[in-house]
Design an enzyme around this catalytic site. Structure first.
Site, PDB file in Angstrom:
ATOM      1  CG  ASP A   9    -105.054  93.909 -52.886  1.00 35.60           C
ATOM      2  OD1 ASP A   9    -105.396  92.721 -52.724  1.00 35.60           O
ATOM      3  OD2 ASP A   9    -104.060  94.221 -53.568  1.00 35.60           O
ATOM      4  CB  SER A  10    -102.748  91.555 -49.696  1.00 37.03           C
ATOM      5  OG  SER A  10    -102.507  91.453 -51.089  1.00 37.03           O
ATOM      6  CE1 TYR A  41    -104.105  89.848 -46.428  1.00 36.51           C
ATOM      7  CE2 TYR A  41    -106.056  90.123 -47.781  1.00 36.51           C
ATOM      8  CZ  TYR A  41    -105.310  90.481 -46.687  1.00 36.51           C
ATOM      9  OH  TYR A  41    -105.777  91.467 -45.851  1.00 36.51           O
ATOM     10  N   GLY A  42    -102.017  85.384 -50.985  1.00 40.60           N
ATOM     11  CA  GLY A  42    -102.141  84.276 -51.930  1.00 40.60           C
ATOM     12  C   GLY A  42    -101.617  82.933 -51.460  1.00 40.60           C
ATOM     13  CG  ASN A  73    -109.396  88.400 -57.973  1.00 40.02           C
ATOM     14  OD1 ASN A  73    -110.347  88.113 -58.680  1.00 40.02           O
ATOM     15  ND2 ASN A  73    -108.670  89.490 -58.177  1.00 40.02           N
ATOM     16  CB  THR A  74    -106.505  85.965 -52.312  1.00 39.00           C
ATOM     17  OG1 THR A  74    -105.639  86.118 -53.449  1.00 39.00           O
ATOM     18  CG2 THR A  74    -106.101  84.741 -51.534  1.00 39.00           C
ATOM     19  CD  GLU A 151     -97.579  94.686 -52.651  1.00 37.85           C
ATOM     20  OE1 GLU A 151     -98.541  94.564 -53.423  1.00 37.85           O
ATOM     21  OE2 GLU A 151     -97.550  95.537 -51.732  1.00 37.85           O
ATOM     22  CB  CYS A 183    -104.258  88.281 -58.949  1.00 32.88           C
ATOM     23  SG  CYS A 183    -103.259  89.183 -57.736  1.00 32.88           S
ATOM     24  CB  THR A 184    -106.602  93.438 -57.683  1.00 29.28           C
ATOM     25  OG1 THR A 184    -105.990  93.091 -56.430  1.00 29.28           O
ATOM     26  CG2 THR A 184    -108.074  93.090 -57.654  1.00 29.28           C
TER      27      THR A 184
HETATM   28  N1  DGL Z   1    -104.226  91.255 -55.112  1.00 27.41           N
HETATM   29  C1  DGL Z   1    -104.698  90.115 -54.451  1.00 27.41           C
HETATM   30  C2  DGL Z   1    -105.661  89.281 -55.274  1.00 27.41           C
HETATM   31  O1  DGL Z   1    -106.384  89.824 -56.090  1.00 27.41           O
HETATM   32  C3  DGL Z   1    -103.801  89.293 -53.572  1.00 27.41           C
HETATM   33  C4  DGL Z   1    -102.335  89.183 -53.832  1.00 27.41           C
HETATM   34  C5  DGL Z   1    -101.640  88.506 -52.662  1.00 27.41           C
HETATM   35  O2  DGL Z   1    -101.670  89.093 -51.557  1.00 27.41           O
HETATM   36  O3  DGL Z   1    -101.114  87.394 -52.814  1.00 27.41           O
HETATM   37  O4  DGL Z   1    -105.767  88.105 -55.098  1.00 27.41           O
END
Ligand code: DGL
Length: 262
Positions: A9-10, A41-42, A73-74, A151, A183-184
């Site tokens: 994940d990020s 990542y979002g 998810n992203t 985060e 989003c995780t």
């Molecule tokens: N946890 C990530 C997701 O499920 C990404 C969060 C991020 O980096 O913005 O999308």
């Protein structure tokens, strides 16, 4: 070489997926990468997320992953199905697990999904739900701010509660009986969201279905581990900072975090 379930994940969000994987498959070892250096990542362009995800999948494969879980998810919304053609191991993502769980949970066929802006922009959830069950209506909601708060470790406090209530108002307005945590990072706010939405909205965390799918694939492809390996946690950012966060979200379970130069 040791053999693992590779997960990335990020940031800390994928730890919620690790939690589910360890619940279902306690004998399997996990190799985790948090791409903290490139968080979030979002809000990143799709091409950049694809580049980062591809490099991390290579790293995981090179370090003994015999299956890869995209615990983001992203990334999942932009790298499938192409990624499955470029690697030799099975690769599983969040979106199909999310829509399957939502379809099972909803009674009134109105579902909300809360994600990052990147996931919402891809319309990956809408498309996947349209293919699985076009009779389910879905509204896509987004909040990068909520992801960033999690985060940074801010999961308690009045500010987060007030902000989450504002973000979740459209779930009620839409008349959804089911909310997918798209989003995780969000499972770490599950009980707060439950308090806000009340018992008429069921909150679905796709990681549960995903852990079930991982168990099936390991079994079917005869990939279940024969020997016991020890979990390993990596970050592309500051290992001691990530260790503190891992303690906050997973407890003392994570003992050591190593630096990955990816
Ligand atoms: N946890 C990530 C997701 O499920 C990404 C969060 C991020 O980096 O913005 O999308």
């Amino acid at each position: 070489m040791q053999s693992y379930i590779g997960v990335f994940d990020s940031g800390v969000g994928g730890l919620a997926v690790v939690r589910e994987l360890k619940n279902r498959l306690p004998r399997e070892a996990v190799l985790y990468v948090a791409d903290s250096m490139y968080f979030p990542y979002g809000t990143k362009p799709k091409e950049q997320v694809i580049r980062r995800a591809t490099s991390i999948v290579d790293f995981l494969q090179g370090h003994g992953a015999r299956i890869v879980v995209v615990a983001c998810n992203t990334a999942s919304s932009v790298i499938f199905p192409d990624i499955q053609e470029t690697v030799e191991v099975p690769v599983l993502g969040m979106i199909s697990a999310g829509v399957k769980s939502a379809q099972l949970a909803t009674r009134n066929r109105r579902v909300a999904v809360l994600s990052t802006p990147g996931t919402a922009k891809s319309h990956g959830y809408l498309r996947a739900m349209g293919l699985l069950d076009p009779t389910v209506e879905m509204v896509e909601l987004q909040s990068q701010e909520l992801v960033n708060l999690i985060e940074s470790g801010s999961i308690n406090g009045k500010d987060v509660a007030e902000y989450a209530a504002e973000v979740l108002r459209p779930v009620i307005d839409f008349g959804a009986d089911t909310l997918v945590l798209g989003c995780t990072h969000f499972p770490f706010l599950n009980s707060l969201m439950n308090d806000i939405l009340g018992s008429s909205v069921k909150i679905v965390d796709p990681s549960k279905e995903l852990a079930y799918e991982v168990a099936l694939v390991l079994e079917k492809c005869k990939l279940t581990s024969r020997e016991r390996s020890v979990d390993r946690f990596y970050t592309t950012g500051d290992p001691s900072d990530f260790l503190d966060k891992a303690h906050l979200f997973l407890g003392d379970y994570v003992e050591k975090v190593e630096l990955a130069s990816i």
